[in-house]
Design a protein around this motif. Structure first.
Motif, PDB file in Angstrom:
ATOM      1  N   ILE A  26      47.029  50.743  33.508  1.00 10.29           N
ATOM      2  CA  ILE A  26      45.579  50.964  33.559  1.00 10.29           C
ATOM      3  C   ILE A  26      45.380  51.085  34.979  1.00 10.29           C
ATOM      4  N   GLY A  27      46.142  51.964  34.361  1.00 12.20           N
ATOM      5  CA  GLY A  27      45.737  53.408  36.100  1.00 12.20           C
ATOM      6  C   GLY A  27      46.694  53.123  37.032  1.00 12.20           C
ATOM      7  N   ASP A  28      47.370  51.701  37.661  1.00 15.70           N
ATOM      8  CA  ASP A  28      47.818  51.663  38.988  1.00 15.70           C
ATOM      9  C   ASP A  28      49.042  51.184  38.475  1.00 15.70           C
ATOM     10  N   ARG A  29      49.170  50.975  37.867  1.00 17.65           N
ATOM     11  CA  ARG A  29      50.005  49.453  37.025  1.00 17.65           C
ATOM     12  C   ARG A  29      50.182  48.907  35.497  1.00 17.65           C
ATOM     13  N   VAL A  43      49.307  29.652  24.061  1.00 14.58           N
ATOM     14  CA  VAL A  43      48.501  29.793  25.166  1.00 14.58           C
ATOM     15  C   VAL A  43      48.575  31.936  25.155  1.00 14.58           C
ATOM     16  N   ILE A  44      47.306  32.508  25.334  1.00 13.68           N
ATOM     17  CA  ILE A  44      47.908  33.906  25.852  1.00 13.68           C
ATOM     18  C   ILE A  44      48.120  33.623  27.142  1.00 13.68           C
ATOM     19  N   GLU A  45      49.349  34.225  28.024  1.00 12.98           N
ATOM     20  CA  GLU A  45      49.212  34.378  29.652  1.00 12.98           C
ATOM     21  C   GLU A  45      48.767  35.893  29.720  1.00 12.98           C
ATOM     22  N   MET A  46      48.654  36.516  31.023  1.00 15.57           N
ATOM     23  CA  MET A  46      49.671  37.897  31.658  1.00 15.57           C
ATOM     24  C   MET A  46      49.582  38.049  32.598  1.00 15.57           C
ATOM     25  N   LEU A  47      50.362  39.089  33.007  1.00 15.66           N
ATOM     26  CA  LEU A  47      50.911  39.483  34.466  1.00 15.66           C
ATOM     27  C   LEU A  47      51.234  40.795  34.554  1.00 15.66           C
ATOM     28  N   GLU A  48      51.041  40.880  35.959  1.00 15.68           N
ATOM     29  CA  GLU A  48      50.815  42.167  36.076  1.00 15.68           C
ATOM     30  C   GLU A  48      51.993  42.824  36.566  1.00 15.68           C
ATOM     31  N   VAL A  49      52.632  44.454  36.139  1.00 19.52           N
ATOM     32  CA  VAL A  49      53.968  44.793  36.263  1.00 19.52           C
ATOM     33  C   VAL A  49      53.900  46.535  37.246  1.00 19.52           C
ATOM     34  N   GLY A  50      54.770  46.171  37.726  1.00 15.72           N
ATOM     35  CA  GLY A  50      54.764  47.631  38.057  1.00 15.72           C
ATOM     36  C   GLY A  50      55.143  49.185  37.715  1.00 15.72           C
ATOM     37  N   THR A  78      43.894  46.044  26.830  1.00 10.38           N
ATOM     38  CA  THR A  78      43.344  47.072  27.343  1.00 10.38           C
ATOM     39  C   THR A  78      43.013  47.638  29.143  1.00 10.38           C
ATOM     40  N   GLY A  79      42.856  47.998  30.075  1.00 12.39           N
ATOM     41  CA  GLY A  79      42.121  48.600  31.256  1.00 12.39           C
ATOM     42  C   GLY A  79      41.102  49.420  31.754  1.00 12.39           C
ATOM     43  N   ASN A  81      39.316  51.054  35.702  1.00 14.77           N
ATOM     44  CA  ASN A  81      37.630  50.803  36.587  1.00 14.77           C
ATOM     45  C   ASN A  81      38.141  49.610  37.077  1.00 14.77           C
ATOM     46  N   GLY A  82      39.190  49.240  37.087  1.00 18.38           N
ATOM     47  CA  GLY A  82      39.013  47.175  38.065  1.00 18.38           C
ATOM     48  C   GLY A  82      39.383  46.824  37.246  1.00 18.38           C
ATOM     49  N   LYS A  83      39.548  47.202  35.723  1.00 20.14           N
ATOM     50  CA  LYS A  83      38.706  45.826  34.635  1.00 20.14           C
ATOM     51  C   LYS A  83      40.188  45.748  33.890  1.00 20.14           C
ATOM     52  N   VAL A  84      40.043  44.656  33.161  1.00 20.45           N
ATOM     53  CA  VAL A  84      41.343  44.456  32.270  1.00 20.45           C
ATOM     54  C   VAL A  84      40.915  43.520  31.068  1.00 20.45           C
ATOM     55  N   LEU A  85      40.677  44.106  29.784  1.00 20.02           N
ATOM     56  CA  LEU A  85      40.444  43.426  29.062  1.00 20.02           C
ATOM     57  C   LEU A  85      41.206  42.957  27.599  1.00 20.02           C
ATOM     58  N   VAL A  86      41.085  41.461  27.148  1.00 21.29           N
ATOM     59  CA  VAL A  86      42.614  40.888  26.674  1.00 21.29           C
ATOM     60  C   VAL A  86      41.552  40.605  25.689  1.00 21.29           C
ATOM     61  N   THR A  87      42.532  41.151  24.058  1.00 20.78           N
ATOM     62  CA  THR A  87      41.404  40.430  22.845  1.00 20.78           C
ATOM     63  C   THR A  87      42.565  39.758  22.282  1.00 20.78           C
ATOM     64  N   TYR A  88      42.546  38.852  21.330  1.00 23.07           N
ATOM     65  CA  TYR A  88      43.044  37.819  20.496  1.00 23.07           C
ATOM     66  C   TYR A  88      42.320  36.583  19.656  1.00 23.07           C
ATOM     67  N   PHE A  89      43.197  36.542  19.170  1.00 24.43           N
ATOM     68  CA  PHE A  89      42.485  35.630  17.711  1.00 24.43           C
ATOM     69  C   PHE A  89      42.861  34.247  17.943  1.00 24.43           C
TER      70      PHE A  89
END
Length: 178
Positions: A26-29, A43-50, A78-79, A81-89
């Motif tokens: 997403i640009g820097d991570r 559940v669906i989880e999200m984590l930022e990674v360097g 995907t992401g 401009n400082g935003k992250v979009l998560v899709t799921y079913f």
């Protein structure tokens, strides 16, 4: 061959239980999403990674969960401009989107938005891309009468502006080779 041995860094554990992982730069991570399996309610989880693969958060962010006994799965991410979009079913076939905007304190979360109703079984979104004024999502709908490939333009908040059927087959397509 130079004769020098290369050391491989040990793997970094992001989650003790996870399935269906997806990642996006997403640009820097990187942002990684996955399903944390649970027999009663995954559940669906999200984590930022360097860049080095190390987590940039102390714990994962919860993206989606359902009421007891409901199922979620097949995440996409995907992401830009400082935003992250998560899709799921969700169980029943609805395709959902949830937007996360980066702030100094972490992420400001939006409510989940339905992109497409439960017309039949789905597969992982074929493509999820940032575009100038939002995002594009492409996925398939498969049912006994046939299959469709759909495309949606989502605004910068992750809400669908336009959903179109790109292709329709008279027989069900059970998988896509990408």
């Amino acid at each position: 061959r130079t004769g020098r041995s290369q050391t491989v860094a040990p793997p970094i554990l992001l989650s003790r239980k996870g399935a269906q992982p997806r990642a996006a730069w997403i640009g820097d991570r990187y942002v990684v999403v996955w399903v944390a399996p649970d027999m009663l309610s995954p559940v669906i989880e999200m984590l930022e990674v360097g860049r080095d693969g190390r987590p940039l958060q102390t714990s994962a962010t919860l993206v989606a969960q359902t009421a007891q006994g409901g199922k979620v799965g097949l995440p996409g991410v995907t992401g830009g401009n400082g935003k992250v979009l998560v899709t799921y079913f969700v169980q029943g076939g609805a395709l959902m989107a949830r937007m996360f905007a980066k702030t100094d304190a972490g992420y400001a979360e939006s409510e989940a938005v339905e992109i497409s109703g439960g017309e039949g079984p789905h597969h992982r979104p074929i493509q999820l891309l940032p575009v100038a004024d939002g995002f594009l999502a492409c996925w398939d709908v498969a049912n006994p009468e046939g299959s469709e490939i759909r495309l949606a333009l989502l605004n910068s908040a992750g809400q669908p502006r336009n959903v179109k059927t790109l292709a329709r087959a008279r027989t069900p397509i059970t998988s896509f080779d990408l």
